[in-house]
Design an enzyme around this catalytic site. Structure first.
Site, mmCIF file in Angstrom:
data_model
loop_
_atom_site.group_PDB
_atom_site.id
_atom_site.type_symbol
_atom_site.label_atom_id
_atom_site.label_comp_id
_atom_site.label_asym_id
_atom_site.label_seq_id
_atom_site.Cartn_x
_atom_site.Cartn_y
_atom_site.Cartn_z
ATOM 1 N N ASP A 240 1.106 -11.241 -5.558
ATOM 2 C CA ASP A 240 0.947 -10.060 -6.404
ATOM 3 C C ASP A 240 2.128 -9.990 -7.361
ATOM 4 O OD1 ASP A 240 3.050 -9.299 -4.772
ATOM 5 O OD2 ASP A 240 1.921 -7.763 -3.681
ATOM 6 N N ASP B 232 4.610 -13.617 -2.088
ATOM 7 C CA ASP B 232 3.315 -12.936 -2.021
ATOM 8 C C ASP B 232 2.510 -13.067 -3.327
ATOM 9 O OD1 ASP B 232 3.749 -12.179 0.546
ATOM 10 O OD2 ASP B 232 4.271 -10.105 0.121
ATOM 11 N N ARG C 107 -2.326 -6.352 0.796
ATOM 12 C CA ARG C 107 -2.260 -5.571 -0.453
ATOM 13 C C ARG C 107 -3.330 -6.105 -1.387
ATOM 14 N NH1 ARG C 107 3.259 -6.213 0.825
ATOM 15 N NH2 ARG C 107 4.185 -4.237 1.488
ATOM 16 N N GLU D 71 9.119 -14.811 1.572
ATOM 17 C CA GLU D 71 9.980 -13.625 1.653
ATOM 18 C C GLU D 71 10.618 -13.427 3.020
ATOM 19 O OE1 GLU D 71 6.869 -13.400 0.299
ATOM 20 O OE2 GLU D 71 6.728 -11.713 -1.092
ATOM 21 N N TYR E 157 -4.087 -11.225 3.374
ATOM 22 C CA TYR E 157 -3.080 -10.406 2.698
ATOM 23 C C TYR E 157 -3.514 -8.951 2.627
ATOM 24 C CZ TYR E 157 0.630 -9.331 -0.638
ATOM 25 O OH TYR E 157 1.743 -8.820 -1.240
ATOM 26 N N HIS F 232 -8.801 -12.146 -5.215
ATOM 27 C CA HIS F 232 -8.284 -11.847 -3.880
ATOM 28 C C HIS F 232 -9.449 -11.620 -2.917
ATOM 29 C CE1 HIS F 232 -4.168 -10.232 -5.499
ATOM 30 N NE2 HIS F 232 -4.474 -11.436 -5.938
ATOM 31 N N GLU G 298 4.820 -8.131 -7.412
ATOM 32 C CA GLU G 298 6.135 -8.118 -6.768
ATOM 33 C C GLU G 298 6.512 -9.512 -6.276
ATOM 34 O OE1 GLU G 298 8.261 -5.419 -6.556
ATOM 35 O OE2 GLU G 298 6.787 -4.464 -7.856
#
Length: 765
Positions: A84, A82, A309, A9, A307, A354, A86
């Protein structure tokens, strides 16, 4: 051009990853999302199974073109966004755009995920690619469609029924309801009086305190002594029974253990950063993103944390081994438990694959890399490092002692104290608490044994009042959202910032208060869309999205299940609810002018109390004012300097001020409070002094006391020191996130600046 094209990203992350992959890999950034719903009605079509119309995001079109061009020369595409929903959606959207541009053709496309940006994690991810997960993509699409359908249909209704420009959100609305309901609890709260009786005692020249615990054979309840007469009567009884000294009746000694908190997940990181560092949730996530993506610490760019999140409290085995090694080296083997600690997540549907938020290497001690980090980066990294290390240390052992002092018939005063016998993890880190008095581990008592006699210095009856529940801080709001299952790790910061941007809430002294518009919007949604702002309903919807992400549920049927009753409710309320009904609240009180019922109304300047007989009756007063307070408050001994009429205190859009009683014929006004004088002489006119003032927007500025004759003003706090470069008689204190606090010259053409060490920067906390 290398054989493999890797997409992430952000350019910061691309730079870090490129270092680990070598010359056969080209790493480029998408700069976040590349595609979104078209910004108009019809972007989601419920009539055709919620078909979604996407368009490229203008600001990122050039980045997509560059990726497409690079793809023409690459052998394959590796999507490394990422780990997740999104991130999966960004990869999918980019893949779809590249297909449309015929840039992918028949070339292989791989998806890789990693939870830390380290050489080992990156190389391991590249060695174990997978395909795109349409379950994760569909979960993100379902969430996006739900948010669009709620916003695009409920917001116009708010325009019609409340005020133009308002908007409603699927997750923000329940969060607003939490804040409004807490405010209503506070307003309804009626304090109750209660008294305690404390004794100042002394033994061997050491003072300590005991508190009345048992009265006439019964444990003292909070409201046993509910007025001063009762408290004074008990005080006199105890004085007569003691005769100036007390004898130790019973000594209880105990030892208790306190275990460390689990490593950080997104919500607990946001809470602790708010409590300990004063960071907002969005600031915490922004700085954490920088630490995750990579910072040059003298060995090239390296990701410093995993990470950010996540809702898992798991730590990888190799991380545990390294942390235990560091504890043994730095704090001694006696601070190491026999086996690594494990923690159980409290979050529903937590992604156990995670990891918790931790340093990528515990051996990177914060102080050793401090010079490479900004102040806020260091403070957040230090917090994460300490929490992670502490969670793998032994428990703290605390010795507690309780001493009873009989005093008269059935009365007992009790003194308590505690000392830390073995600090364990506390020597590194201790978790903060919301709205709770910190437990004192330093309430030292003298050595006391049964039968010892101590001196009674004084008895002190103390008056108290019960307090209302506290307003939410960012930390306690995130905690409550998590407890209710509202939102997910990636959304807490955006929920809070959206409520503030929409001006539904304000942050006063770090606590949330609803605005008048926020109250009305919440009341409207709670009364007419109760199902959709219900905490359980919102949490269930989040669970449904998680089921889609795990492949346990189809997304289109879920949207039909939501949409069909929702659109019917919209139509019903649009036709059946009037604007007056929404913006007016009936009061059980008569107008003192005409006797008709009073109402709380929403005007241009917020809520106010007005007569239901308007316009025939024009009676009004502010919400929260008593009838008597609504009478004009004249200022004794002062008349208007322009027309001679009496001055009075008025309330306007920006609060209270002094105005002329002859308004609108005379428009003289002045501030209610005198501006604070900084004591710094105005450098321009050299006659007035610089005063601290507040602009209409609420922002603080500093201007000359001779305004309007002298219009010199600055935004930053003035200092009575001349500029060493240009000689201007005054410097200012300027604080920025990037550079911290500095002395700067206010003259634009002068570039003088000098760092200032504040108390905050000095202690690093």
């Amino acid at each position: 051009m290398g054989k493999h094209l890797v997409i992430v990203e952000s350019p910061a992350k691309a730079k870090t990853i490129k270092k680990y992959l070598g010359k056969d890999y080209e790493v480029m950034a998408s700069y976040g999302h590349v595609r979104d719903l078209v910004p108009k009605g019809g972007a989601v079509d419920p009539e055709h199974d919620f078909a979604m119309k996407y368009d490229i995001i203008d600001r990122n079109s050039k980045h997509v073109d560059a990726i497409a061009k690079a793809m023409n020369k690459a052998d394959d595409l590796i999507l490394a966004t990422d780990p997740d929903r999104e991130g999966e959606a960004i990869s999918w959207h980019l893949y779809e755009l590249l297909k449309n541009k015929k840039a992918v053709k028949d070339k292989p496309v791989h998806r890789v995920v990693f939870h830390e940006i380290t050489k080992r994690a990156i190389q391991e991810a590249i060695e174990h690619p997978r395909g795109l997960s349409m379950d994760l993509v569909n979960a993100q699409q379902a969430r996006r469609a739900l948010d669009y359908l709620v916003g695009f249909n409920l917001s116009p209704l708010l325009w019609k029924k409340v005020r133009r420009g308002l908007s409603a959100g699927r997750v923000q609305s329940p969060a607003l309801r939490l804040i409004v309901e807490r405010e209503e609890e506070i307003e309804k709260f009626r304090p109750r009086e209660y008294w305690t009786v404390e004794a100042d005692l002394e033994k061997d020249d050491q003072a300590f305190v005991a508190k009345l615990n048992v009265l006439h054979g019964k444990k003292l309840g909070q409201f046993t002594l509910n007025n001063e007469d009762k408290a004074r009567k008990v005080e006199q009884e105890l004085i007569e029974a003691a005769g100036g000294e007390l004898t130790v009746g019973k000594v209880e000694k105990k030892q208790r253990k306190r275990n460390p908190a689990a490593p950080f997940i997104t919500s607990t990181l946001q809470q602790e950063a708010s409590r300990k560092l004063g960071f907002t949730a969005s600031r915490t996530m922004r700085v954490a993103q920088q630490l995750y993506e990579g910072i040059d610490i003298g060995e090239g760019a390296v990701g410093l944390i995993t990470y950010m999140r996540t809702d898992s409290v798991t730590l990888a085995n190799e991380a545990l081994d390294e942390i235990r090694e560091l504890i043994s080296q730095r704090y001694g083997a006696d601070n190491l438990p026999d086996a690594p600690r494990t923690f159980k997540t409290k979050a529903k549907n937590a992604q156990e694959a995670h990891e918790a938020i931790r340093p990528t290497s515990a051996m990177r001690v914060p102080e050793e890399i401090k010079s490479h980090l900004s102040q806020e980066q260091f403070r957040l990294y230090d917090l994460i490092w300490k929490r992670t290390v502490a969670c793998q240390m032994i428990h703290a052992t605390i010795d507690t002692v309780g001493v009873d002092f009989p005093c008269g018939e059935g009365n007992v005063l009790r003194a308590t104290g505690s000392t830390i016998a073995i600090p364990g993890f506390i020597s590194v880190y201790q978790e903060s608490q919301d709205d709770a008095k910190a437990e004192s581990d330093e309430n030292m008592l003298p050595r006391l044994e049964e039968g010892d006699v101590v001196s009674l210095v004084k008895l002190r009856p103390e008056q108290h009042f019960t307090e209302p529940p506290p307003r939410y801080t960012e930390a306690s709001l995130v905690k409550t959202l998590e407890e209710h299952g509202i939102g997910r790790p990636s959304t807490y910061a955006s929920i809070i910032s959206t409520l503030q941007q929409r001006e539904y809430v304000t942050l006063e002294k770090k606590r949330f208060q609803p605005t008048d518009v926020g109250r009305v919007v919440s009341r409207f949604l709670t009364q007419h869309f109760d199902q959709y702002v219900d905490y359980d309903f919102t949490a269930k919807l989040e669970d449904d999205l998680d089921e889609i992400a795990r492949g346990e549920r189809e997304w289109v049927p879920l949207l039909h299940q939501f949409w069909d009753p929702f659109q019917q409710r919209i139509k019903t309320k649009e036709e059946g609810v009037s604007r007056k009904e929404v913006t007016t609240e009936e009061l059980d009180e008569e107008c003192p002018k005409c006797g008709q019922p009073l109402q709380i109304k929403l005007g241009r300047r917020g809520r106010f109390i007005g007569c239901s007989g308007y316009p025939e009756c024009d009676y009004t007063r502010n919400v929260g004012e008593d009838k008597e307070d609504a009478e004009p408050e004249y200022i004794e001994g002062r008349s208007c300097p322009e027309c001679g009429s009496q001055l009075l205190i008025r309330t306007g859009r920006y609060g209270k001020f002094i105005g002329c009683s002859s308004y609108p014929d005379c428009k003289y006004i002045e501030p209610l409070e005198k501006p604070e004088d900084t004591g710094v002489t105005c450098p321009e006119c050299k006659q007035g002094s610089m005063l601290k003032r507040k602009a209409r927007s609420g922002k603080i500025f500093y201007s000359c006391s001779r305004y309007p004759d002298c219009k010199y003003a600055v935004w930053n706090e003035p200092i009575d020191e001349p500029c060493p470069d240009c000689g201007w008689p005054m410097l200012t204190l300027k604080t920025t996130k990037r550079r911290g606090t500095e002395k700067v010259c206010p003259q634009k053409e002068c570039k003088f600046s000098e760092p200032v060490e504040t108390e905050e920067s000095a202690d690093g906390e």
